[in-house]
Motif scaffolding. Structure first.
Motif, PDB file in Angstrom:
ATOM      1  N   ILE A 157      48.413  44.767  32.883  1.00 41.46           N
ATOM      2  CA  ILE A 157      47.841  44.283  34.141  1.00 41.46           C
ATOM      3  C   ILE A 157      47.641  42.775  34.064  1.00 41.46           C
ATOM      4  CG2 ILE A 157      45.789  44.371  35.613  1.00 41.46           C
ATOM      5  CD1 ILE A 157      45.568  47.352  34.639  1.00 41.46           C
ATOM      6  N   VAL A 158      48.113  42.073  35.081  1.00 40.56           N
ATOM      7  CA  VAL A 158      47.976  40.623  35.177  1.00 40.56           C
ATOM      8  C   VAL A 158      47.162  40.316  36.428  1.00 40.56           C
ATOM      9  CG1 VAL A 158      49.188  38.426  35.383  1.00 40.56           C
ATOM     10  CG2 VAL A 158      50.211  40.297  34.062  1.00 40.56           C
ATOM     11  N   VAL A 159      45.962  39.814  36.234  1.00 39.09           N
ATOM     12  CA  VAL A 159      45.088  39.521  37.374  1.00 39.09           C
ATOM     13  C   VAL A 159      45.682  38.374  38.179  1.00 39.09           C
ATOM     14  CG1 VAL A 159      42.801  38.704  38.052  1.00 39.09           C
ATOM     15  CG2 VAL A 159      43.039  40.345  36.191  1.00 39.09           C
ATOM     16  N   SER A 160      45.815  38.589  39.483  1.00 41.74           N
ATOM     17  CA  SER A 160      46.379  37.565  40.367  1.00 41.74           C
ATOM     18  C   SER A 160      45.368  37.089  41.411  1.00 41.74           C
ATOM     19  CB  SER A 160      47.621  38.118  41.081  1.00 41.74           C
ATOM     20  OG  SER A 160      47.294  39.273  41.835  1.00 41.74           O
ATOM     21  N   GLY A 161      44.213  37.700  41.465  1.00 35.02           N
ATOM     22  CA  GLY A 161      43.163  37.313  42.406  1.00 35.02           C
ATOM     23  C   GLY A 161      41.870  37.978  41.985  1.00 35.02           C
ATOM     24  N   GLU A 180      39.667  43.613  23.995  1.00 38.12           N
ATOM     25  CA  GLU A 180      40.053  42.451  24.792  1.00 38.12           C
ATOM     26  C   GLU A 180      39.794  42.753  26.259  1.00 38.12           C
ATOM     27  OE1 GLU A 180      43.739  40.312  24.253  1.00 38.12           O
ATOM     28  OE2 GLU A 180      44.118  41.404  22.383  1.00 38.12           O
ATOM     29  N   ASP A 181      39.608  41.686  27.032  1.00 38.45           N
ATOM     30  CA  ASP A 181      39.473  41.859  28.482  1.00 38.45           C
ATOM     31  C   ASP A 181      40.879  41.977  29.058  1.00 38.45           C
ATOM     32  OD1 ASP A 181      38.511  42.074  30.991  1.00 38.45           O
ATOM     33  OD2 ASP A 181      38.000  39.953  31.221  1.00 38.45           O
ATOM     34  N   LEU A 201      38.967  49.514  37.513  1.00 37.16           N
ATOM     35  CA  LEU A 201      39.380  48.283  36.836  1.00 37.16           C
ATOM     36  C   LEU A 201      38.254  47.265  36.782  1.00 37.16           C
ATOM     37  CD1 LEU A 201      41.772  47.044  35.409  1.00 37.16           C
ATOM     38  CD2 LEU A 201      42.518  46.057  37.572  1.00 37.16           C
ATOM     39  N   TRP A 202      37.347  47.316  37.767  1.00 35.84           N
ATOM     40  CA  TRP A 202      36.281  46.320  37.826  1.00 35.84           C
ATOM     41  C   TRP A 202      35.394  46.375  36.582  1.00 35.84           C
ATOM     42  CZ3 TRP A 202      35.587  42.037  40.269  1.00 35.84           C
ATOM     43  CH2 TRP A 202      34.332  41.460  40.361  1.00 35.84           C
ATOM     44  N   ASN A 203      35.188  47.583  36.066  1.00 37.24           N
ATOM     45  CA  ASN A 203      34.330  47.711  34.883  1.00 37.24           C
ATOM     46  C   ASN A 203      34.950  48.719  33.920  1.00 37.24           C
ATOM     47  OD1 ASN A 203      32.090  47.132  33.305  1.00 37.24           O
ATOM     48  ND2 ASN A 203      30.850  48.755  34.214  1.00 37.24           N
ATOM     49  N   TYR A 204      36.256  48.542  33.682  1.00 40.05           N
ATOM     50  CA  TYR A 204      36.984  49.577  32.938  1.00 40.05           C
ATOM     51  C   TYR A 204      36.554  49.672  31.476  1.00 40.05           C
ATOM     52  CZ  TYR A 204      39.934  46.151  30.534  1.00 40.05           C
ATOM     53  OH  TYR A 204      40.371  45.144  29.734  1.00 40.05           O
ATOM     54  N   LEU A 205      36.096  48.574  30.877  1.00 33.61           N
ATOM     55  CA  LEU A 205      35.752  48.628  29.450  1.00 33.61           C
ATOM     56  C   LEU A 205      34.587  49.579  29.185  1.00 33.61           C
ATOM     57  CD1 LEU A 205      36.146  44.951  28.200  1.00 33.61           C
ATOM     58  CD2 LEU A 205      37.675  46.897  27.871  1.00 33.61           C
ATOM     59  N   SER A 206      33.666  49.718  30.138  1.00 33.48           N
ATOM     60  CA  SER A 206      32.546  50.638  29.931  1.00 33.48           C
ATOM     61  C   SER A 206      33.050  52.070  29.774  1.00 33.48           C
ATOM     62  CB  SER A 206      31.563  50.556  31.105  1.00 33.48           C
ATOM     63  OG  SER A 206      32.178  50.976  32.304  1.00 33.48           O
ATOM     64  N   HIS A 207      34.193  52.383  30.417  1.00 31.68           N
ATOM     65  CA  HIS A 207      34.780  53.722  30.294  1.00 31.68           C
ATOM     66  C   HIS A 207      35.158  54.001  28.847  1.00 31.68           C
ATOM     67  CE1 HIS A 207      37.521  57.126  30.984  1.00 31.68           C
ATOM     68  NE2 HIS A 207      38.408  56.462  30.261  1.00 31.68           N
ATOM     69  N   PHE A 208      35.705  52.983  28.155  1.00 31.74           N
ATOM     70  CA  PHE A 208      36.134  53.191  26.774  1.00 31.74           C
ATOM     71  C   PHE A 208      34.945  53.196  25.813  1.00 31.74           C
ATOM     72  CE2 PHE A 208      39.935  51.737  28.923  1.00 31.74           C
ATOM     73  CZ  PHE A 208      40.899  52.591  28.414  1.00 31.74           C
ATOM     74  N   TYR A 209      33.974  52.329  26.045  1.00 32.52           N
ATOM     75  CA  TYR A 209      32.785  52.333  25.193  1.00 32.52           C
ATOM     76  C   TYR A 209      32.016  53.645  25.322  1.00 32.52           C
ATOM     77  CZ  TYR A 209      33.173  47.402  23.898  1.00 32.52           C
ATOM     78  OH  TYR A 209      33.589  46.212  23.364  1.00 32.52           O
ATOM     79  N   ASP A 210      32.049  54.237  26.504  1.00 26.61           N
ATOM     80  CA  ASP A 210      31.316  55.489  26.721  1.00 26.61           C
ATOM     81  C   ASP A 210      31.942  56.666  25.966  1.00 26.61           C
ATOM     82  OD1 ASP A 210      29.497  54.231  28.313  1.00 26.61           O
ATOM     83  OD2 ASP A 210      30.399  54.845  30.217  1.00 26.61           O
TER      84      ASP A 210
END
Length: 247
Positions: free
Chosen positions: A230-234, A159-160, A137-146
């Motif tokens: 997913i809703v970031v809470s922290g 979107e983030d 989740l920390w860098n999940y967008l790179s997974h999709f771009y790859d």
């Protein structure tokens, strides 16, 4: 007078950076003159340029104006680079702060179900990731771009925002497309009313089952798919907003 500890002064003495003008063998006291204090203040000023002590020792021995100018030019360049880095860091902090403020402002009462109108969304499903973890989740967008060939990357933007899409008992992590090419592997979430409820990692299955039951009993809907956004809470924590399409 120079806001330095006695141990710092002893260390400078040991490495011959700033030696006291007088040393009393009986009392072990070190005595510093006004000239010594000027040198100590110069050391402090040079430390603010992030120079190591050995470099400071060399610089203090300069008696060539050209060398001093060259040194100060390099120090100025380093300061500019640090300012640029700090400005970039500040911009990232401001973006993160604004994002968390937006999430806080838009957060619903997590105890109650509610109906919300979503626009049509285009999502891309992961081939491998089923649920979020700290690692993915920390860098999940790179997974999709790859997933794309280099020629396609420019045609996609996300979107983030991540979530779990479940259909026919199969769950996949997804990203929401802002811009996309017409390729296979995309899924369209219809726009319209969604029955929603907030949940945690621990109770999301229970909440989702109850939401499905409510959709069936109250709205006569048997959902073909479910969304757990997913809703970031922290900083390293998140909850979910479960969503069921009502039409």
């Amino acid at each position: 007078m120079v806001n330095m500890t006695s141990e710092t002064l002893r260390h400078y003495d040991r490495i011959d950076l700033v030696k006291p003008s007088k040393y009393d063998e009986q009392t072990k006291y070190r005595y510093y003159t006004q000239q010594d204090i000027i040198r100590l203040n110069a050391v402090r000023a040079l430390q603010m340029m992030d120079l190591p002590l050995q470099k400071i020792k060399t610089v203090l021995e300069y008696n060539d104006l050209e060398k001093i100018i060259k040194f100060l030019t390099e120090a100025e360049k380093n300061a500019d680079e640090k300012i640029e880095t700090l400005q970039y860091s500040k911009s990232k902090i401001q973006l993160a702060k604004a994002d968390y403020e937006r999430k806080l402002k838009g957060r619903q009462n997590i105890q109650n179900n509610f109906v919300y109108n979503f626009p049509e969304r285009v999502i891309m499903l992961s081939d491998t990731m089923e649920t979020p973890t700290l690692d993915n989740l920390w860098n999940y967008l790179s997974h999709f771009y790859d997933k794309f060939e280099p020629s396609l990357k420019e045609q996609f933007a996300f979107e983030d925002l991540a979530g779990i899409y479940t259909e026919n008992g199969i769950s996949r992590l997804f990203a929401v497309c802002i811009r996309h090419a017409d390729i296979e592997g995309l899924k369209i979430l219809p726009g319209g009313k969604y029955l929603c409820s907030y949940c945690t990692e621990e109770n999301r299955k229970i909440i989702l089952d109850k939401l499905i039951q409510t959709a069936n009993e109250k709205y006569n809907i048997k959902p073909k798919f479910t969304i757990q956004q997913i809703v970031v809470s922290g900083i390293l924590q998140w909850n979910y907003q479960a969503q069921i399409y009502l039409g």
